[in-house]
Design a protein around this motif. Structure first.
Motif, short mmCIF file in Angstrom:
data_model
loop_
_atom_site.label_atom_id
_atom_site.label_comp_id
_atom_site.label_asym_id
_atom_site.label_seq_id
_atom_site.Cartn_x
_atom_site.Cartn_y
_atom_site.Cartn_z
N LEU A 92 17.18 -0.57 11.38
CA LEU A 92 16.14 0.19 10.72
C LEU A 92 15.54 -0.60 9.56
CD1 LEU A 92 14.63 2.92 10.24
CD2 LEU A 92 16.53 3.55 8.73
N VAL A 93 14.22 -0.56 9.46
CA VAL A 93 13.50 -1.21 8.37
C VAL A 93 12.49 -0.21 7.82
CG1 VAL A 93 11.90 -3.06 7.73
CG2 VAL A 93 13.73 -3.51 9.36
N ILE A 94 12.42 -0.10 6.48
CA ILE A 94 11.39 0.75 5.89
C ILE A 94 10.70 -0.01 4.75
CG2 ILE A 94 12.63 2.88 6.43
CD1 ILE A 94 13.19 3.11 3.38
N TYR A 95 9.45 0.33 4.53
CA TYR A 95 8.69 -0.25 3.43
C TYR A 95 7.66 0.79 2.98
CZ TYR A 95 5.70 -3.34 0.70
OH TYR A 95 4.97 -3.91 -0.31
N GLY A 96 7.50 0.90 1.68
CA GLY A 96 6.52 1.88 1.21
C GLY A 96 6.06 1.60 -0.21
N LYS A 97 4.92 2.18 -0.53
CA LYS A 97 4.37 2.15 -1.88
C LYS A 97 3.93 3.55 -2.26
CE LYS A 97 2.58 -2.61 -1.87
NZ LYS A 97 1.36 -3.45 -2.09
N GLY A 98 3.93 3.83 -3.56
CA GLY A 98 3.50 5.15 -3.99
C GLY A 98 3.80 5.41 -5.45
N CYS A 99 4.06 6.67 -5.77
CA CYS A 99 4.31 7.12 -7.14
C CYS A 99 5.80 7.43 -7.32
CB CYS A 99 3.50 8.37 -7.45
SG CYS A 99 1.72 8.24 -7.12
N ALA A 100 6.29 7.26 -8.56
CA ALA A 100 7.71 7.52 -8.80
C ALA A 100 7.97 7.82 -10.27
CB ALA A 100 8.55 6.32 -8.37
N THR A 101 9.10 8.50 -10.50
CA THR A 101 9.56 8.69 -11.87
C THR A 101 10.11 7.35 -12.38
OG1 THR A 101 11.70 9.42 -10.97
CG2 THR A 101 10.12 11.13 -11.61
N GLU A 102 10.14 7.19 -13.69
CA GLU A 102 10.52 5.89 -14.27
C GLU A 102 11.93 5.47 -13.90
OE1 GLU A 102 10.30 3.56 -18.57
OE2 GLU A 102 9.71 5.65 -18.41
N ASN A 103 12.86 6.44 -13.78
CA ASN A 103 14.24 6.08 -13.45
C ASN A 103 14.43 5.75 -11.97
OD1 ASN A 103 13.86 8.70 -12.63
ND2 ASN A 103 15.46 9.60 -13.89
N SER A 104 13.34 5.74 -11.21
CA SER A 104 13.40 5.30 -9.81
C SER A 104 13.20 3.79 -9.69
CB SER A 104 12.31 6.00 -8.98
OG SER A 104 12.38 7.40 -9.11
N PRO A 135 -1.38 2.56 -5.43
CA PRO A 135 -1.50 2.19 -4.02
C PRO A 135 -0.39 2.87 -3.22
CG PRO A 135 -1.50 0.26 -5.46
CD PRO A 135 -1.10 1.42 -6.30
N ALA A 136 -0.70 3.31 -2.02
CA ALA A 136 0.30 4.04 -1.23
C ALA A 136 0.27 3.64 0.23
CB ALA A 136 0.07 5.54 -1.36
N CYS A 137 1.45 3.54 0.83
CA CYS A 137 1.57 3.27 2.28
C CYS A 137 3.01 3.55 2.69
CB CYS A 137 1.19 1.83 2.60
SG CYS A 137 2.34 0.59 1.94
N TYR A 138 3.26 3.54 3.99
CA TYR A 138 4.61 3.72 4.51
C TYR A 138 4.70 3.10 5.89
CZ TYR A 138 9.03 5.83 5.90
OH TYR A 138 10.33 6.02 6.31
N ASN A 139 5.81 2.36 6.13
CA ASN A 139 5.98 1.67 7.41
C ASN A 139 7.46 1.61 7.76
OD1 ASN A 139 5.70 0.16 9.72
ND2 ASN A 139 4.70 -1.59 8.74
N GLU A 140 7.81 1.92 9.00
CA GLU A 140 9.19 1.85 9.45
C GLU A 140 9.39 0.74 10.49
OE1 GLU A 140 10.52 5.65 10.85
OE2 GLU A 140 10.64 6.51 8.83
N LYS A 141 8.46 -0.23 10.52
CA LYS A 141 8.55 -1.32 11.49
C LYS A 141 8.61 -2.70 10.86
CE LYS A 141 6.20 1.29 15.14
NZ LYS A 141 5.05 1.31 16.08
N ALA A 142 8.15 -2.81 9.62
CA ALA A 142 8.12 -4.11 8.95
C ALA A 142 8.08 -3.95 7.45
CB ALA A 142 6.91 -4.93 9.43
N ASN A 143 8.41 -5.02 6.73
CA ASN A 143 8.40 -4.98 5.27
C ASN A 143 7.03 -5.30 4.70
OD1 ASN A 143 11.04 -4.22 4.51
ND2 ASN A 143 11.80 -6.23 5.10
N LEU A 144 6.05 -4.60 5.21
CA LEU A 144 4.68 -4.73 4.71
C LEU A 144 3.86 -3.58 5.25
CD1 LEU A 144 2.91 -5.84 7.36
CD2 LEU A 144 4.08 -7.94 6.80
N CYS A 145 2.67 -3.41 4.69
CA CYS A 145 1.76 -2.37 5.16
C CYS A 145 0.43 -3.02 5.55
CB CYS A 145 1.52 -1.34 4.07
SG CYS A 145 2.91 -0.22 3.79
N SER A 146 -0.08 -2.64 6.70
CA SER A 146 -1.35 -3.19 7.16
C SER A 146 -2.53 -2.51 6.47
CB SER A 146 -1.48 -3.04 8.68
OG SER A 146 -1.33 -1.67 9.05
N SER A 147 -2.33 -1.28 6.02
CA SER A 147 -3.39 -0.57 5.31
C SER A 147 -2.79 0.19 4.13
CB SER A 147 -4.12 0.40 6.24
OG SER A 147 -3.22 1.39 6.74
#
Length: 221
Positions: free
Chosen positions: A163-175, A125-137
């Motif tokens: 500043l607030v950021i929230y996101g989902k996506g892919c990452a290396t294991e050490n992340s 699942p992937a998203c990115y938001n700089e306004k709240a700690n959640l994603c609407s889509s």
């Protein structure tokens, strides 16, 4: 005589410890950034660190690279670490931190590896938001290279920053499972999960149901 012998033993231990401590030599590390150029070196007995971070966005105008060098504080420890994260909305973050223990060993600049564009079969699942700690889509992101974990990142600006950021996506294991400051001003926390299983996919459910339906027919034929 026993008391005198004990005092001599304590004195010997004290002298040995004092010599061991005094024998630890200090050395200098390169400092960057600083308020005035050229930067003054710092002195340490714990080690030097060298760090580079890059945040890439769809527009080069909002891309950013942050470099930092200095001495490891006496109360801190240094861990060499390299991470790579790709979030929704084409946001990528790469980070490398290196530790060393010789005179000005952090003087040279680090380079970040070029992220792989080869799909690895993982989808997150992937998203990115700089306004709240959640994603609407939320969309689905095809992971590449060594980014084989699904990650969730939340962050807030350090100090007076709102500043607030929230996101989902892919990452290396050490992340995964990090609590750290990035880009000099954002405190982030990360959590990872295994990629979603295909068992919950509608197609997988249909195939499973179809096989269950066919099983009794096998015994009737």
């Amino acid at each position: 005589m026993a008391w005198s012998s004990s005092l001599k033993s304590l004195l010997t231990v004290f002298v040995f410890i004092n010599l061991a401590v005094s024998s630890v030599e200090s050395y200098q590390c390169t400092v960057y950034p600083c308020e005035t150029e050229p930067c003054a070196d710092c002195e340490t007995t714990k080690g030097c660190f060298n760090q580079i971070q890059r945040f890439d966005t769809p527009s080069s105008l909002t891309d950013g690279t942050f470099k930092q060098k200095g001495c490891i504080a006496d109360s801190n420890t240094c861990s060499s670490l390299s991470i790579s994260v790709t979030l929704g909305d084409q946001r990528t973050f790469t980070y490398t931190n290196s530790c060393c223990t010789t005179e000005k060993c952090n003087q040279g600049d680090l380079t970040l590896p070029t992220p792989s564009s080869t799909p690895n079969g993982v989808e997150c699942p992937a998203c990115y938001n700089e306004k709240a700690n959640l994603c609407s889509s939320v969309t689905t992101l095809k992971c590449t290279g060594e980014e084989k974990k699904c990650i969730e990142v939340s962050g807030r600006g350090v100090g007076a920053s709102n500043l607030v950021i929230y996101g989902k996506g892919c990452a290396t294991e050490n992340s995964c499972n990090l609590d750290m400051t990035v880009l000099g001003r954002i405190q982030i926390k990360t959590a990872c999960s295994s990629p979603p299983s295909n068992h919950g996919h509608p197609t997988a459910k249909f195939v499973s149901s179809f096989l269950i339906f066919l099983l009794p027919l096998k015994f009737l034929l």
